[in-house]
Design an enzyme around this catalytic site. Structure first.
Site, mmCIF file in Angstrom:
data_model
loop_
_atom_site.group_PDB
_atom_site.id
_atom_site.type_symbol
_atom_site.label_atom_id
_atom_site.label_comp_id
_atom_site.label_asym_id
_atom_site.label_seq_id
_atom_site.Cartn_x
_atom_site.Cartn_y
_atom_site.Cartn_z
ATOM 1 N N ASP A 16 40.078 -2.359 27.361
ATOM 2 C CA ASP A 16 39.661 -3.600 27.991
ATOM 3 C C ASP A 16 40.948 -4.322 28.421
ATOM 4 O O ASP A 16 42.036 -4.028 27.902
ATOM 5 C CB ASP A 16 38.879 -4.430 26.966
ATOM 6 C CG ASP A 16 38.595 -5.837 27.454
ATOM 7 O OD1 ASP A 16 38.008 -5.985 28.546
ATOM 8 O OD2 ASP A 16 38.971 -6.793 26.746
ATOM 9 N N LEU A 17 40.823 -5.269 29.344
ATOM 10 C CA LEU A 17 42.008 -5.999 29.807
ATOM 11 C C LEU A 17 42.013 -7.450 29.324
ATOM 12 O O LEU A 17 42.845 -7.849 28.520
ATOM 13 C CB LEU A 17 42.088 -5.948 31.342
ATOM 14 C CG LEU A 17 42.203 -4.559 31.976
ATOM 15 C CD1 LEU A 17 42.225 -4.669 33.492
ATOM 16 C CD2 LEU A 17 43.438 -3.824 31.482
ATOM 17 N N ASP A 18 41.063 -8.246 29.820
ATOM 18 C CA ASP A 18 41.041 -9.682 29.517
ATOM 19 C C ASP A 18 40.882 -9.937 28.016
ATOM 20 O O ASP A 18 39.969 -9.403 27.376
ATOM 21 C CB ASP A 18 39.887 -10.367 30.260
ATOM 22 C CG ASP A 18 40.042 -10.296 31.772
ATOM 23 O OD1 ASP A 18 41.166 -10.056 32.247
ATOM 24 O OD2 ASP A 18 39.029 -10.492 32.479
ATOM 25 N N ASP A 188 38.445 -6.511 22.737
ATOM 26 C CA ASP A 188 38.254 -7.672 21.864
ATOM 27 C C ASP A 188 36.802 -8.043 21.633
ATOM 28 O O ASP A 188 36.493 -8.789 20.707
ATOM 29 C CB ASP A 188 38.968 -8.892 22.470
ATOM 30 C CG ASP A 188 38.255 -9.407 23.717
ATOM 31 O OD1 ASP A 188 37.692 -10.518 23.680
ATOM 32 O OD2 ASP A 188 38.234 -8.679 24.733
#
Length: 237
Positions: A16-18, A188
């Protein structure tokens, strides 16, 4: 680092990025402020309605077309068009304004620096395993300097339904040509990342840098395989 299950050998990783590779909360807050200022300045009629009015319109559009939950860019564009038409713009005027608004939005969306610690971790991981990005957001990886670490970048909307839907997990597994159970997904969010990964056969690493208790966390439905509190913990696997 907390292990909830024994990890199988990891042959690839997806990320995941954000809010995993960088703190996205201040980025979005600043972006929304700057975008709203531009919108109100260049299209003053938009300021005649409250923030809650625009939010209600946005949610109503998604209830009519749930695809918008997966395509944040299209969702913002369609909200702007619909709202401006309701306030008196012609469809041509509204489309042009929404196009301009989207350009401003995307420019501010990726106007931030990724922490150097993240670069260090990702550079070391990319040397050892193929890495794939799977994001529900619309950040520009080239602009924030993360694109070189990933052999594939998948985005909600452009590449299918958003996580936790299977679309992007399946595409990542097919691209890597590795058994899903040999891929570790790091993210997250306990629903979109952990539950999404587990339901699609991936191993799941919950990145919990907020000190949240798993037993009390919102969206906790499936147990991750591992929980980490710092990104560099991945280097010890």
């Amino acid at each position: 680092m907390i292990f909830y299950r024994s990890l199988k050998p990891i042959k690839a990783m997806s990320f995941d990025l954000d809010d995993t590779l960088y703190d996205n909360r201040p980025v979005i807050a600043k972006m929304n402020q700057q975008v709203n200022q531009w919108f109100h300045l260049h299209h003053p009629i938009s300021a005649t309605r409250s923030e809650s009015w625009w939010l209600e319109l946005k949610l109503a559009l998604a209830q009519q077309d749930d695809w918008l939950y997966s395509d944040l860019t299209q969702w913002r564009h369609r909200t702007a068009v619909q709202g401006l038409v309701m306030l008196g713009y012609s469809i041509v005027q509204a489309e042009q304004a929404a196009d301009e608004l989207l350009d401003i939005t995307l420019a501010h969306r990726s106007d931030f620096s990724v922490p150097q610690a993240t670069h260090q971790v990702m550079a070391q991981l990319a040397e050892k395993r193929p890495l794939v990005a799977i994001t529900n957001g619309n950040v520009d990886l080239d602009r924030i300097g993360l694109s070189d670490y990933f052999s594939l970048v998948l985005k909600g909307g452009r590449d299918g339904y958003a996580k936790p839907h299977a679309d992007m997990f399946v595409k990542a597994q097919q691209y890597l040509a590795i058994e899903a159970r040999r891929i570790l997904h790091v993210g997250d969010h306990l629903n979109t990342d952990v539950a999404g990964a587990k339901r699609n056969g991936f191993q799941a690493c919950w990145y919990n840098d907020q000190g949240v208790s798993l037993t009390q966390a919102r969206h906790a439905s499936l147990l991750p395989d591992i929980e980490i509190h710092r990104l560099d913990a991945l280097l010890t696997l």
